[in-house]
Design a protein around this motif. Sequence first.
Motif, mmCIF file in Angstrom:
data_model
loop_
_atom_site.group_PDB
_atom_site.id
_atom_site.type_symbol
_atom_site.label_atom_id
_atom_site.label_comp_id
_atom_site.label_asym_id
_atom_site.label_seq_id
_atom_site.Cartn_x
_atom_site.Cartn_y
_atom_site.Cartn_z
ATOM 1 N N ARG A 269 10.779 -70.670 -10.577
ATOM 2 C CA ARG A 269 8.885 -71.302 -10.981
ATOM 3 C C ARG A 269 8.690 -69.628 -11.506
ATOM 4 N N THR A 270 8.094 -68.653 -10.778
ATOM 5 C CA THR A 270 7.725 -67.863 -11.114
ATOM 6 C C THR A 270 7.567 -67.524 -12.645
ATOM 7 N N ASN A 271 9.660 -67.516 -13.142
ATOM 8 C CA ASN A 271 9.413 -67.259 -14.268
ATOM 9 C C ASN A 271 8.454 -68.156 -15.593
ATOM 10 N N GLU A 272 8.811 -68.933 -15.163
ATOM 11 C CA GLU A 272 8.308 -70.038 -15.684
ATOM 12 C C GLU A 272 6.586 -70.098 -16.238
ATOM 13 N N ILE A 273 6.207 -70.066 -14.850
ATOM 14 C CA ILE A 273 4.613 -69.095 -14.753
ATOM 15 C C ILE A 273 4.621 -68.145 -15.677
ATOM 16 N N LEU A 274 5.150 -67.280 -15.787
ATOM 17 C CA LEU A 274 4.242 -66.065 -16.543
ATOM 18 C C LEU A 274 4.707 -65.648 -17.704
ATOM 19 N N ALA A 275 6.356 -66.548 -18.218
ATOM 20 C CA ALA A 275 6.884 -66.214 -19.550
ATOM 21 C C ALA A 275 5.643 -66.248 -20.657
ATOM 22 N N VAL A 326 14.066 -62.978 -12.798
ATOM 23 C CA VAL A 326 12.354 -62.660 -14.462
ATOM 24 C C VAL A 326 12.597 -62.279 -14.958
ATOM 25 N N GLY A 327 12.298 -63.214 -16.462
ATOM 26 C CA GLY A 327 12.966 -62.705 -17.643
ATOM 27 C C GLY A 327 13.965 -62.619 -17.634
ATOM 28 N N TYR A 328 14.725 -63.272 -16.867
ATOM 29 C CA TYR A 328 16.509 -62.873 -17.528
ATOM 30 C C TYR A 328 17.461 -64.344 -17.841
ATOM 31 N N PRO A 329 18.067 -64.390 -18.363
ATOM 32 C CA PRO A 329 18.580 -65.562 -18.894
ATOM 33 C C PRO A 329 18.920 -66.910 -17.250
ATOM 34 N N LEU A 330 18.097 -67.536 -17.699
ATOM 35 C CA LEU A 330 19.123 -68.595 -16.400
ATOM 36 C C LEU A 330 18.485 -68.157 -15.257
ATOM 37 N N GLY A 332 16.433 -68.014 -11.395
ATOM 38 C CA GLY A 332 16.711 -68.405 -10.276
ATOM 39 C C GLY A 332 17.705 -68.222 -9.266
ATOM 40 N N SER A 333 17.609 -68.094 -8.505
ATOM 41 C CA SER A 333 18.140 -67.857 -7.179
ATOM 42 C C SER A 333 18.959 -69.240 -6.611
ATOM 43 N N GLU A 334 20.836 -68.883 -7.567
ATOM 44 C CA GLU A 334 21.518 -69.696 -7.094
ATOM 45 C C GLU A 334 22.050 -70.319 -5.817
ATOM 46 N N THR A 335 21.191 -69.653 -4.908
ATOM 47 C CA THR A 335 21.906 -70.059 -3.095
ATOM 48 C C THR A 335 20.886 -69.006 -2.803
ATOM 49 N N VAL A 336 20.988 -69.848 -1.084
ATOM 50 C CA VAL A 336 19.809 -69.423 -0.085
ATOM 51 C C VAL A 336 20.811 -69.206 0.967
#
Length: 435
Positions: A269-275, A326-330, A332-336
């Motif tokens: 979501r951070t990437n979606e906001i800042l991109a 953030v800014g990388y392809p795809l 997000g965190s895959e797991t927690v």
Amino acid sequence: MTPRAFHTLPALRRAVRRLSAAHQLPIETRARLVLSVLTLADHDIEAGRPVTLEVAQEPGADQPAEFLAVALRTSRVCDQLPTNGLPLPAQTAPDGATVWRVPLPAKHVPHNAITPAETSATEIDALEDELRAALAREDALTAEHHRLKHELAETNSGVLALYVQLEERDEQLRTAHGQMLRELEDALRPSPITVDGLEFAVHYAPAGTAAPTGGDLYDWFSLPDGTVHITVVDALGHGVRSTRSALNVTHAVRTLALEGHPLHSIVERTNEILAPFDPELMATVLLARLHPASGLLQLANGSHPPALLLREDGTSQYLEARGRGVGYPLPGSETVREEQLNEGDLLILYTDGLTESRRDPREGEARLVTSALRHMHRPIGDIPGAIADDMHTVILHSDDTLALAVRRRPPGPTVTPERLVAAVPHSRSCRPAPR
């Protein structure tokens, strides 16, 4: 012109001096002419061959002033005469004679005859005049030399004083600039938090002292349910631009976390906001959530180095969690990743500047474990700085460095955070204050 032959140097010397005096040539010019004529005539006269001297007055080519032409003929051809370096420059006439053309004073007595000196006193007087002229010239040159040295010394003194002033001003500007940037860097760091049962400390060092801000940033705060949220960001680059990128990431993460978004979705979501606002932004992100009462630890990762967990019993492990930043392809965190943090356990969060100073991440991770185990029982405020000192004994790859330590301890009163601010520059630490 009236040529005359000379068989001895003294006679030639007297003749040249006499004609120079008759045409009122300056003493210095006379001395140079005498020396030049004798230099060229010496070879023939020493060999017993006479030389011929003749004098004439010539009008100037473009001006009314006249010239005194003194011609010397010797047995040698012109290209055999050592005319280079004569005290008075000479020219070679078409007939092979060496000719000196000397400007005549504005007022002079025309006289072309070459006659012997009348008395020896005249020769002595001429020598004394030339000597006095030479000494006066030397004195004038010496005085001028001293004057120039004095002016040069004063100029050097002034330049040195100006240089000192510029250095002092430059130092003042550097100090003010550094202080301003340090204050800016301090303003960008979150305030220490007080959480019962947990103690925190952080060490930050920029890649260069000229720019105390960088792309390594952290944030910590308590969520409404009491869980502590920690964000560690490493934005690409150095300096103010990377600081701005890291700030944007931490602010976006804080907003999403406080709005209640699940931990696994925050990096994406951070990437979606800042991109849309910063298409060139690239940053690795590590998110940690720790419940003080239960010790439950959750980690989400976006291309960031893994957290290091050290147990009270001396064991250790890196807590891997796959994901892209953030800014990388795809992104997000895959797991927690979930772990249990027990009392006395120490959690180390950091940026790659801590482990990659020698350009070998695997070696850096091994050294980090060794250093952290060595210092894990020290006061919390000392641990991040001590680890950074161990890791940076040799720096082959300079980078911004951030090391953050969290230790779980039994709830109860302890020292206030203000007394635990680390003495290392650009470091902060805090322990929980009594409730």
